[in-house]
Design an enzyme around this catalytic site. Structure first.
Site, PDB file in Angstrom:
ATOM      1  N   THR A  96       9.657  13.048  -2.617  1.00  0.00           N
ATOM      2  CA  THR A  96      10.866  12.362  -3.085  1.00  0.00           C
ATOM      3  C   THR A  96      10.436  11.373  -4.160  1.00  0.00           C
ATOM      4  O   THR A  96       9.731  10.402  -3.858  1.00  0.00           O
ATOM      5  CB  THR A  96      11.558  11.605  -1.934  1.00  0.00           C
ATOM      6  N   LYS A 171      18.995  14.497  -3.667  1.00  0.00           N
ATOM      7  CA  LYS A 171      18.343  13.783  -2.560  1.00  0.00           C
ATOM      8  C   LYS A 171      18.692  12.288  -2.592  1.00  0.00           C
ATOM      9  O   LYS A 171      19.067  11.712  -1.570  1.00  0.00           O
ATOM     10  CB  LYS A 171      16.825  13.995  -2.676  1.00  0.00           C
ATOM     11  N   LYS A 246      12.747   2.816  -0.099  1.00  0.00           N
ATOM     12  CA  LYS A 246      12.181   3.564  -1.246  1.00  0.00           C
ATOM     13  C   LYS A 246      13.281   4.403  -1.911  1.00  0.00           C
ATOM     14  O   LYS A 246      13.444   4.380  -3.129  1.00  0.00           O
ATOM     15  CB  LYS A 246      11.053   4.473  -0.747  1.00  0.00           C
TER      16      LYS A 246
HETATM   17  P1  NAD Z   1       2.522  10.484   4.136  1.00  0.00           P
HETATM   18  O1  NAD Z   1       2.044   9.189   3.623  1.00  0.00           O
HETATM   19  O2  NAD Z   1       2.390  10.800   5.577  1.00  0.00           O
HETATM   20  O3  NAD Z   1       1.805  11.700   3.322  1.00  0.00           O
HETATM   21  C1  NAD Z   1       1.488  11.649   1.970  1.00  0.00           C
HETATM   22  C2  NAD Z   1       0.047  12.152   1.826  1.00  0.00           C
HETATM   23  O4  NAD Z   1      -0.286  12.205   0.436  1.00  0.00           O
HETATM   24  C3  NAD Z   1      -0.970  11.248   2.502  1.00  0.00           C
HETATM   25  O5  NAD Z   1      -1.712  11.997   3.450  1.00  0.00           O
HETATM   26  C4  NAD Z   1      -1.850  10.752   1.342  1.00  0.00           C
HETATM   27  O6  NAD Z   1      -3.226  10.610   1.701  1.00  0.00           O
HETATM   28  C5  NAD Z   1      -1.654  11.865   0.334  1.00  0.00           C
HETATM   29  N1  NAD Z   1      -1.960  11.483  -1.039  1.00  0.00           N
HETATM   30  C6  NAD Z   1      -1.550  10.370  -1.718  1.00  0.00           C
HETATM   31  N2  NAD Z   1      -2.021  10.403  -2.979  1.00  0.00           N
HETATM   32  C7  NAD Z   1      -2.723  11.559  -3.101  1.00  0.00           C
HETATM   33  C8  NAD Z   1      -3.437  12.168  -4.152  1.00  0.00           C
HETATM   34  N3  NAD Z   1      -3.547  11.583  -5.346  1.00  0.00           N
HETATM   35  N4  NAD Z   1      -4.039  13.363  -3.916  1.00  0.00           N
HETATM   36  C9  NAD Z   1      -3.929  13.961  -2.706  1.00  0.00           C
HETATM   37  N5  NAD Z   1      -3.279  13.429  -1.664  1.00  0.00           N
HETATM   38  C10 NAD Z   1      -2.690  12.242  -1.861  1.00  0.00           C
HETATM   39  O7  NAD Z   1       4.048  10.603   3.676  1.00  0.00           O
HETATM   40  P2  NAD Z   1       5.164  11.630   4.198  1.00  0.00           P
HETATM   41  O8  NAD Z   1       5.973  10.981   5.255  1.00  0.00           O
HETATM   42  O9  NAD Z   1       4.511  12.950   4.469  1.00  0.00           O
HETATM   43  O10 NAD Z   1       6.099  11.697   2.914  1.00  0.00           O
HETATM   44  C11 NAD Z   1       5.760  12.496   1.788  1.00  0.00           C
HETATM   45  C12 NAD Z   1       6.975  12.562   0.894  1.00  0.00           C
HETATM   46  O11 NAD Z   1       8.072  13.132   1.615  1.00  0.00           O
HETATM   47  C13 NAD Z   1       7.467  11.198   0.376  1.00  0.00           C
HETATM   48  O12 NAD Z   1       7.865  11.320  -0.954  1.00  0.00           O
HETATM   49  C14 NAD Z   1       8.654  10.885   1.295  1.00  0.00           C
HETATM   50  O13 NAD Z   1       9.593  10.036   0.682  1.00  0.00           O
HETATM   51  C15 NAD Z   1       9.209  12.273   1.534  1.00  0.00           C
HETATM   52  N6  NAD Z   1       9.991  12.416   2.768  1.00  0.00           N
HETATM   53  C16 NAD Z   1       9.516  11.922   3.936  1.00  0.00           C
HETATM   54  C17 NAD Z   1      10.295  12.071   5.097  1.00  0.00           C
HETATM   55  C18 NAD Z   1       9.788  11.519   6.410  1.00  0.00           C
HETATM   56  O14 NAD Z   1      10.599  11.460   7.356  1.00  0.00           O
HETATM   57  N7  NAD Z   1       8.521  11.159   6.548  1.00  0.00           N
HETATM   58  C19 NAD Z   1      11.523  12.742   5.054  1.00  0.00           C
HETATM   59  C20 NAD Z   1      11.959  13.279   3.843  1.00  0.00           C
HETATM   60  C21 NAD Z   1      11.174  13.111   2.698  1.00  0.00           C
END
Ligand code: NAD
Length: 295
Positions: A96, A171, A246
């Site tokens: 997102t 979204k 966010k």
């Molecule tokens: P998270 O922090 O658990 O996962 C993100 C991952 O990306 C982490 O493991 C981090 O180490 C990795 N990362 C960051 N920078 C990186 C890079 N340069 N190279 C490789 N890996 C890298 O977050 P999440 O909850 O999985 O969310 C991910 C996305 O999904 C976000 O944009 C969030 O807004 C969206 N989202 C989350 C939810 C939720 O309920 N968690 C729901 C809908 C959408």
């Protein structure tokens, strides 16, 4: 079976990658966090040592990263994955992020002779694990059709929302409704409490009357009426207040840039900012009712 690179296998990306592995695809994973990679390798994935390695020698690259800055860093520039991936590679960014970054990165992919869609999700970690996410997909029709069979493994509703960036637009508009409606429902319950109205009574009326909405009927912010809502589990996320803030920041940034009047969206962002900087730092977004009760 497709050869896939998956970058960012955290709370959401991890189970999404595992669903692709379980469907028989070959998945190379990269994440800055070693533990996140380990879980995917245990499920049959291959560990890559960098984002560019994950994007090399595959037909499709999927990313699930925290913010626009991470997407730009991973995709763009001489050391980015657009440059590293082979001709005709399909990129699917499920993070997102802001609409402007989504459009800029898609444009860079197109210029390099590659296809890209922005495909943010709703459905949370539970939906990622169950493979029931909703995908809002922006990009050319050909790229959408190419991405669809893989998205169908990770999700249930796959919607083409139009040109590049429109997945992110859908979204953030949806989540602006969610943030505003959660505050509206919370204010109504707090007012009801002060007027001596029982929670279940208000729920029974509003859920079958014109106050009906998802924040009430699926995610009720008081314990009792909806047993699965985080209110019954001490407001543990769920969908965190941090993530709601966010998304509200993203919708306000877009509203400012495109001169859209979003007075309630702005007010919701201010209230979530206050909540996250205080008691709501680690809480579910529905916990904002506790701050409203004390205000
Ligand atoms: P998270 O922090 O658990 O996962 C993100 C991952 O990306 C982490 O493991 C981090 O180490 C990795 N990362 C960051 N920078 C990186 C890079 N340069 N190279 C490789 N890996 C890298 O977050 P999440 O909850 O999985 O969310 C991910 C996305 O999904 C976000 O944009 C969030 O807004 C969206 N989202 C989350 C939810 C939720 O309920 N968690 C729901 C809908 C959408």
């Amino acid at each position: 079976m497709a050869k896939i690179g998956f970058i960012g296998v955290g709370n959401m990306g991890g189970p999404m990658a595992i669903n692709l592995l379980n469907a028989g695809h070959s998945v190379k994973v990269f994440d800055l966090a070693a533990d996140a990679v380990k879980a995917c390798v245990e499920a049959g994935g291959e560990a890559a040592s960098s984002a560019t390695e994950a994007a090399s020698g595959v037909g499709v690259v999927i990313s699930m990263l925290p913010k626009g800055e991470h997407v730009r860093q991973v995709y763009l520039g001489e050391s980015g994955i657009i440059a590293a991936a082979g001709e005709g590679t399909l990129f699917i960014d499920c993070s997102t992020i802001d609409v402007a970054t989504a459009r800029e990165v898609s444009q860079a992919a197109t210029v390099a002779g590659k296809m890209m869609v922005d495909a943010p999700v709703s459905g949370g970690v539970g939906g990622a694990e169950a493979g029931t996410l909703t995908f809002m997909v922006g990009g050319p029709a050909g790229a959408f059709e190419a991405a669809k069979p893989l998205l169908e493994i990770m999700g249930k509703n796959i919607v083409h929302t139009g040109a590049s960036g429109n997945g992110q637009a859908a979204k953030i508009c949806n989540n602006m409704i969610l943030g505003i409606s959660m505050i509206a429902v919370s204010e109504a319950f707090v007012l009801g409490e002060k007027l001596g109205l029982d929670h279940q009574t208000l729920f029974d009326i509003a859920s079958t009357a014109s106050g009906q909405c998802w924040s009430l009927t699926s995610y009720c912010p008081v314990p009792g009426p909806v047993p699965t809502s985080p209110a019954n589990n001490d407001y543990k996320p769920g969908f965190s207040a941090q993530n709601m803030l966010k998304d509200l920041n993203l919708s306000q940034e877009a509203a400012d840039g495109f001169h859209a009047s979003t007075a309630l969206g702005h007010a919701a962002m201010d209230l979530y900012e206050k909540y996250v900087s205080g008691e709501g730092e680690a809480a579910d977004f529905s916990g904002i009712i506790n701050m409203i009760r004390k205000s």
